[in-house]
Design an enzyme around this catalytic site. Structure first.
Site, PDB file in Angstrom:
ATOM      1  N   ASP A 156      29.718-101.516 -55.576  1.00 13.64           N
ATOM      2  CA  ASP A 156      30.557-101.626 -56.353  1.00 13.64           C
ATOM      3  C   ASP A 156      31.228-102.430 -57.725  1.00 13.64           C
ATOM      4  O   ASP A 156      30.218-103.038 -57.807  1.00 13.64           O
ATOM      5  CB  ASP A 156      31.534-102.145 -55.317  1.00 13.64           C
ATOM      6  CG  ASP A 156      31.933-101.804 -54.273  1.00 13.64           C
ATOM      7  OD1 ASP A 156      30.662 -99.495 -54.083  1.00 13.64           O
ATOM      8  OD2 ASP A 156      32.108-101.783 -53.104  1.00 13.64           O
ATOM      9  N   ASP A 213      33.519-105.080 -58.892  1.00 13.30           N
ATOM     10  CA  ASP A 213      34.768-106.336 -58.133  1.00 13.30           C
ATOM     11  C   ASP A 213      35.127-107.260 -58.759  1.00 13.30           C
ATOM     12  O   ASP A 213      34.204-107.475 -59.772  1.00 13.30           O
ATOM     13  CB  ASP A 213      33.945-107.496 -56.878  1.00 13.30           C
ATOM     14  CG  ASP A 213      33.053-106.484 -55.961  1.00 13.30           C
ATOM     15  OD1 ASP A 213      33.906-106.290 -54.952  1.00 13.30           O
ATOM     16  OD2 ASP A 213      31.717-106.859 -55.742  1.00 13.30           O
TER      17      ASP A 213
END
Length: 230
Positions: A151, A153
């Protein structure tokens, strides 16, 4: 953190958090003190990249709560560093415009970051922000950390109250970037009360979970006057 070392001080001495080091700052350390029960992977990981992230926890004077990451997602270790061991600190916003190594640019997390960097009229322009997690770690250390499924972040500093309408607009913008890259973009708002998930604030809940040095708290307004360190 999956595993956490016992603090090298009495519990009643953990009264504050040194404001020089903020949650998500990456600290380059001269050395790492070893505590009982330290996972086997920690030493090799620290030798590869002698960095740790500041975590939200109160500490005694002279110490800071830190977290280390290993090669695998499950390898996370919370421990403590003496302030004398800190060489430099890299806040997330110092990485906002940093580029990965050329051969790493195609990874989805870096592609999403590049889209944010190149959008000079996007919803993030008015904020101070930067990457955290594996993306921030690799940008700071140059140690390969991001994978195809990582991901992106983000930490977004929001000193003044963010309206729910603005939060929804920002969330929709980041979700569009995420969909194009084929990953998740997970944004956390850094408020006076602590860390709040952008998605949770945008949902207009009566109270939101705030990550605080004293532990998670449910708060109606993270921008209302608070006492203590976040």
């Amino acid at each position: 953190m999956r595993v956490c070392a016992a603090p090298p001080f009495a519990a009643d001495q953990a009264l504050s958090r040194d404001a020089r080091w903020r949650p998500h700052d990456l600290l380059r350390l001269q050395r790492l003190r070893q505590f009982e029960g330290e996972p086997a992977w920690v030493r090799a990981s620290f030798e590869r990249a002698p960095y740790a992230v500041v975590r939200r926890a109160l500490a005694a004077d002279g110490f800071v709560a830190i977290g280390l990451r290993g090669a695998e997602r499950s390898q996370r270790y919370g421990t403590w560093a003496h302030l004398d061991y800190i060489e430099t600190a890299v806040p997330p916003e110092a990485l906002a415009l940093r580029n990965p190594l050329a051969e790493r640019k195609a990874l989805p997390a870096f592609a999403a970051l590049a889209a944010l960097q190149n959008d000079t009229a996007g919803a993030l322009v008015e904020f101070v922000w930067g990457p955290t997690g594996s993306t921030g770690f690799e940008l700071a250390t140059r140690a390969p950390t991001v994978t195809l499924s990582s991901d992106l972040d983000l930490l977004i500093r929001v000193a003044e109250k963010l309206s729910h309408a603005s939060a929804i607009q920002l969330l929709n913008y980041l979700q569009t970037i995420a969909q194009r890259a084929g990953i998740r973009v997970d944004a956390q708002l850094e408020t006076p009360a602590g860390g709040v998930a952008l998605a949770e604030w945008a949902a207009h809940k009566a109270r939101v979970m705030v990550r605080h040095a004293r532990g998670p708290q449910l708060i109606a307004d993270p921008w209302a006057p608070v006492h203590g360190d976040a």
